[in-house]
Design a protein around this motif. Sequence first.
Motif, mmCIF file in Angstrom:
data_model
loop_
_atom_site.group_PDB
_atom_site.id
_atom_site.type_symbol
_atom_site.label_atom_id
_atom_site.label_comp_id
_atom_site.label_asym_id
_atom_site.label_seq_id
_atom_site.Cartn_x
_atom_site.Cartn_y
_atom_site.Cartn_z
ATOM 1 N N ALA A 228 44.130 31.655 40.362
ATOM 2 C CA ALA A 228 44.305 32.899 40.742
ATOM 3 C C ALA A 228 43.555 33.991 39.897
ATOM 4 N N ARG B 228 43.490 25.816 43.914
ATOM 5 C CA ARG B 228 43.870 26.589 44.065
ATOM 6 C C ARG B 228 43.603 27.716 43.070
ATOM 7 N N GLN C 88 51.097 37.713 44.372
ATOM 8 C CA GLN C 88 49.971 37.922 43.564
ATOM 9 C C GLN C 88 48.836 36.792 44.445
ATOM 10 N N PRO D 8 46.231 39.196 36.737
ATOM 11 C CA PRO D 8 47.357 39.290 37.778
ATOM 12 C C PRO D 8 47.448 40.615 38.675
ATOM 13 N N GLU E 230 45.966 34.402 46.055
ATOM 14 C CA GLU E 230 45.395 33.002 45.964
ATOM 15 C C GLU E 230 44.303 32.502 46.252
ATOM 16 N N TYR F 143 41.672 32.887 50.889
ATOM 17 C CA TYR F 143 42.276 33.749 49.873
ATOM 18 C C TYR F 143 43.077 34.251 50.861
ATOM 19 N N LEU G 95 38.511 34.983 38.473
ATOM 20 C CA LEU G 95 38.604 34.254 38.370
ATOM 21 C C LEU G 95 39.698 32.952 37.263
ATOM 22 N N GLU G 96 41.068 32.509 37.022
ATOM 23 C CA GLU G 96 41.522 32.291 35.965
ATOM 24 C C GLU G 96 41.088 30.876 35.797
#
Length: 571
Positions: free
Chosen positions: A59, A57, A47, A63, A49, A41, A30-31
């Motif tokens: 992403a 949250r 995208q 992606p 989330e 989820y 994840l970022e």
Amino acid sequence: GCGKRGPYNPVRGDRVVARVRELLDHHFPLENGTHAWAVGYAAAQGQLEVTFGDGSRAALLDPAQFAGHDGEPDKPDGILLVKNGLHLEIRFGASNPIGRRDLAAVSDVRLESALSTIMDLEDSVASVDTDDKLAGYRNWLGLMKGTLEQTFEKNGETVSRVLHGDRRFTAPDGNELTLHGRSLMLVRNVGMHLVTDAVLAGGKPIPETFLDAMITALAGKHDLLGNGPMRNSRAGSIYIVKPKMHGSAEVELAVELFGRVEQALGLDRGTLKMGIMDEERRTTVNLRNCIAAARERVFFINTGFLDRTGDEIHTDMEAGPVLPKAEMKSAAWLSAYEDSNVDTGLAAGLRGHAQIGKGMWAMPDEMANMLSAKIGHPKAGASTAWVPSPTAATLHAIHYLMVDVDARQAQLAAREPASVDDVLTLPLMDAGRTLSPDALTRELENNAQGILGYVARWVGQGVGCSKVPDINNVALMEDCATLRISSQHIANYLHHGLLDEAQVRKAMERMAVIVDRQNAGDPDYHPMSSDFESSIPFQAALDLALKGREQPNGYTEFILYARRQQMKAAD
């Protein structure tokens, strides 16, 4: 507390869930944050989330790894991710025993694996007469029509197996995404050395591979015509694996055979695709010519190091005593053979067009060791590799998340090709080397026990491939290829005077007692040690060792077929 007990052990389950979340973090990061913090989820605006416990949250870091979802976007039944062309599906279900314990209601993670599976009419089956062949053909027909169903008992419950339907998702762009729900099914025909009396020509048996080609292609035509509820090939092809071919002349014969079958069945030329097993020396050193001969048909090449080792021992029979089996695995010719197969396939343009495969992991109960070791195959450039079970297939798929095989093949294409001289280096003991009596006994008993353990089931019960305990009670996946190695190894030592016939007989008798003990719980097993002379499986094992040198190419089927037919007649 992590042992298997009851329908679900939550202690074991929590360990598995933690390990899977580590896998998600490693391959689908994840970022920010971690999948371990997830409480939800969702699919949002094309995208992924992920919601954390504090309401924040995140992403995916990449992606493009989000491939789709099924169910409602804000509360999906599943999330689909992709890396290196392989899909991973996160499933949700609060009513599931696992999902109930998870803050995000994750109930399962499914990793796409076993993208292709070989249905075997060769080394993995004991098929010696018309009835046996019909059983195999009937199963293949059921697979091609999508109607095959098998019901059996497992852990006290009745279980049914049917072909899985396709899986449907909503892609990030809102369109429907359909994934094939099944392996691409290939079928392995027998080698060119066998004949069958199921069909006679001029009163004589015909080559069994001719019959296999015709019947498996005819069954495959049902798939091409859409005669069932699901499809196997997405390209209008039938995929036939050809084993034990010796050089390009035999590949050319197989190409001609396929062409005649296509003509007879009204199929377009090129419908029958060919997988080339690189398991005989003449094919290894002429592989590029073999690929060229089948250039319009070849869909895979594959090393078969077990059969190839048996072939090597037989080919070198007159040259001298070969290395002990354990040393054979590190011999110069074997590593050169494995590298040469990849080098030749890449030079022939197979990258992105056909599978380049590696051989079997033969210890089906040693999954932790497999997970550590078998990553060597994709690192070596293999886009596929053989495994002994669905569990092994899923674990091995992790290696293809770890290694981008396409990129690895691009790197390997630039290296110096493996030396043919190394491939042709004979795996012989150094001149003057001797093995101690204890070492010879261990080598002989290991081979004898392996032969007996396999042959007792093949000849005695008609079981072509199974988990056979070795001399140390480690379960090994045995088939005709491993049998070929053990029988040729004994034959080589007999021929060069390291052993004599009396030693082999005594060792076989000692090991038969052990094999009988290992199979004592099997009600269908035929004990051998109670009467060696009248035991057909024991005599078959003895024949394989004592007559191994005279068997064409060291093949085991001629003895196995004759003794299995004798056993069926006696029963």
